[in-house]
Design an enzyme around this catalytic site. Structure first.
Site, PDB file in Angstrom:
ATOM      1  CB  CYS A 165       9.674 -11.138   5.513  1.00 17.82           C
ATOM      2  SG  CYS A 165       9.596  -9.347   5.724  1.00 17.82           S
ATOM      3  CG  HIS A 305      11.300 -14.072  10.626  1.00 16.33           C
ATOM      4  ND1 HIS A 305      11.587 -13.900   9.293  1.00 16.33           N
ATOM      5  CD2 HIS A 305      10.589 -12.972  11.002  1.00 16.33           C
ATOM      6  CE1 HIS A 305      11.061 -12.762   8.871  1.00 16.33           C
ATOM      7  NE2 HIS A 305      10.457 -12.172   9.886  1.00 16.33           N
ATOM      8  CD  GLU A 316      11.649 -17.323  14.617  1.00 15.37           C
ATOM      9  OE1 GLU A 316      11.942 -18.138  13.722  1.00 15.37           O
ATOM     10  OE2 GLU A 316      12.019 -16.129  14.603  1.00 15.37           O
ATOM     11  CG  HIS A 342      14.240  -8.654   7.484  1.00 15.92           C
ATOM     12  ND1 HIS A 342      14.174  -9.704   6.598  1.00 15.92           N
ATOM     13  CD2 HIS A 342      12.997  -8.527   8.022  1.00 15.92           C
ATOM     14  CE1 HIS A 342      12.952 -10.210   6.627  1.00 15.92           C
ATOM     15  NE2 HIS A 342      12.231  -9.505   7.474  1.00 15.92           N
ATOM     16  CG  PHE A 403       4.932  -6.603   7.722  1.00 16.72           C
ATOM     17  CD1 PHE A 403       5.340  -6.998   8.975  1.00 16.72           C
ATOM     18  CD2 PHE A 403       5.444  -5.422   7.215  1.00 16.72           C
ATOM     19  CE1 PHE A 403       6.241  -6.257   9.722  1.00 16.72           C
ATOM     20  CE2 PHE A 403       6.347  -4.657   7.930  1.00 16.72           C
ATOM     21  CZ  PHE A 403       6.742  -5.075   9.189  1.00 16.72           C
TER      22      PHE A 403
END
Length: 417
Positions: A165, A305, A316, A342, A403
């Protein structure tokens, strides 16, 4: 060696809440959710039955029918977003040195639809490998920048970045670096993703990564909410034209913003889970600030994110508080994934566009779908819940984490001579 200044001169977006940049920005500031029941395939037996699809997309509306058939949807999306950005930037490549114009692109998964279709077709047969000759060229991730370069005759640096991502943010950082080092005059950069098929949804369901709020898709992506239950998958593309400042001025280009820094780090923790204390997230933001020569107090807006996963949102926000200290409570923070879902490898590109337009317009897009505070998230943070906020912004930071523990952050500045 004196580093070159790098500016943004063109934007293109194909998203679940708008198929052009103006439509996308309008959706963001008005808090529009792109989530709905999926139409790409029969979801009856799937745990998750909804996603953020690009609505009413017909490739032949943008590409010749013969061309569209030969390329995977993730490449179709890349070409459509790039065509808008090229037009927006007012580019006439016949008048430019295309040996010094490159394409650096990001995608986390690439041609998953092509791979799925070919393998399913093979499985129906007797074992004889009667595969489409376009199978491999349609599937590989680096084919997207390849097609862009061939369409426009761009012979500069050409490759793909793959960091899940974080892919398109890494692509932007690489593009920024090549230009400021004087290795290129202009880079077409961004990312695209098209994983809304049986393999993509089934695979993320198997990981328990997706929301299963099938009774209320529009509010399923709810970053920082106590009842968040996973991310909502999205698709689309974003293109950003990065250009050396003097090159842009010489051709009379309009300038959206300046890109001033990028950071990269690794969690070194787990294949999918973020570091519980947000160590990688803190390090990547710190790295981006150092690269830009900025202090934490310079940042006005963070597009996080913020995927709407139970662990990720806590990690985060913890990192932001630990790095920014008291200034963390003066910064506007928002997750535009609450609206777009996403987009995986394309997330960094469309979220960077959100930051650039926020700088230009003095508006912070909201984090929609907030209903219940999470006691694990610092209540003093301004997470821009449910409604856009007006604010003068000089510096905006965009985070994307992937990931494998891949983290990338990029910083944009309101353009000044």
């Amino acid at each position: 060696m004196e580093l070159k200044r790098v500016v943004v001169t063109g934007l293109g977006a194909l998203t679940p809440i708008g198929k052009t940049v103006p439509e996308y920005w309008d959706g963001l500031v008005n808090g529009v959710s792109g989530a709905a029941l999926m139409t790409r395939f029969d979801t009856e037996k799937f745990k998750t039955k909804f996603a953020c699809e690009v609505k009413n997309f017909v490739a032949e509306d943008y590409l010749e029918k013969k061309e569209a058939r030969k390329i995977d949807p993730f490449v179709q999306y890349a070409l459509v977003a790039t065509a808008e950005a090229v037009k927006d930037a007012g580019l006439d490549f016949e008048k430019l040195n295309t040996n010094r114009i490159g394409v650096i692109w990001g995608s986390g998964i690439g041609g998953l639809k092509t791979f799925l279709d070919e393998i399913m077709e093979f499985a129906k047969g007797d074992g004889t490998p009667r595969l489409n000759p376009f199978f491999i060229p349609k599937m590989i991730i680096d084919i997207a920048p390849g097609h862009i370069s061939m369409k426009y005759g761009l012979r500069g640096p050409n490759f793909s970045c793959v960091s899940a991502c974080a892919s398109s943010t890494n692509a932007l950082i690489d593009a920024f670096t090549y230009i400021r080092l004087g290795r290129a005059d202009m880079i077409v950069s961004g990312g695209s993703e098209a994983i809304l098929n049986e393999a993509g949804i089934g695979g993320f369901n198997a990981m328990h990564a997706l929301s299963t709020r099938n009774d209320d898709p529009q509010t399923a992506s709810r970053p920082f909410d106590k009842d968040r239950d996973g991310f909502v998958a999205g698709e689309g593309a974003g293109t950003i034209i990065l250009e050396e400042l003097e090159h842009a001025k010489a051709r009379g280009a309009k300038i959206y913003a300046e890109i001033v820094g990028g950071g990269m780090s690794a969690d070194a923790n787990h294949i999918t889970a973020p570091h519980p204390e947000g160590l990688g997230a803190k390090l990547v933001m710190q790295s981006a600030l150092e690269d830009a020569g900025l202090k934490t107090t310079d940042i006005d807006y963070i597009n996080v994110h913020g995927t709407s996963t139970p662990l990720g949102d806590i990690s985060e926000t913890t990192a932001i508080v630990n790095l920014f200290g008291e200034h963390a409570y003066k910064v506007n923070i928002s997750s535009t994934k609450s609206m777009t879902g996403h987009l995986l490898g394309a997330a960094g590109a469309i979220e960077s566009i959100a930051c650039i337009l926020a700088l230009q317009n003095g508006i912070i897009p909201p984090t929609i779908n907030h209903f219940t505070d999470d006691p694990a998230i610092d209540p003093k943070l301004n997470l821009t819940f449910n409604k856009a906020q007006k604010r003068e912004i000089k510096y905006a930071l965009s985070n994307t984490f992937g990931f494998g523990g891949h983290n990338a952050s990029v910083i944009f500045k309101k353009f000044e001579e």
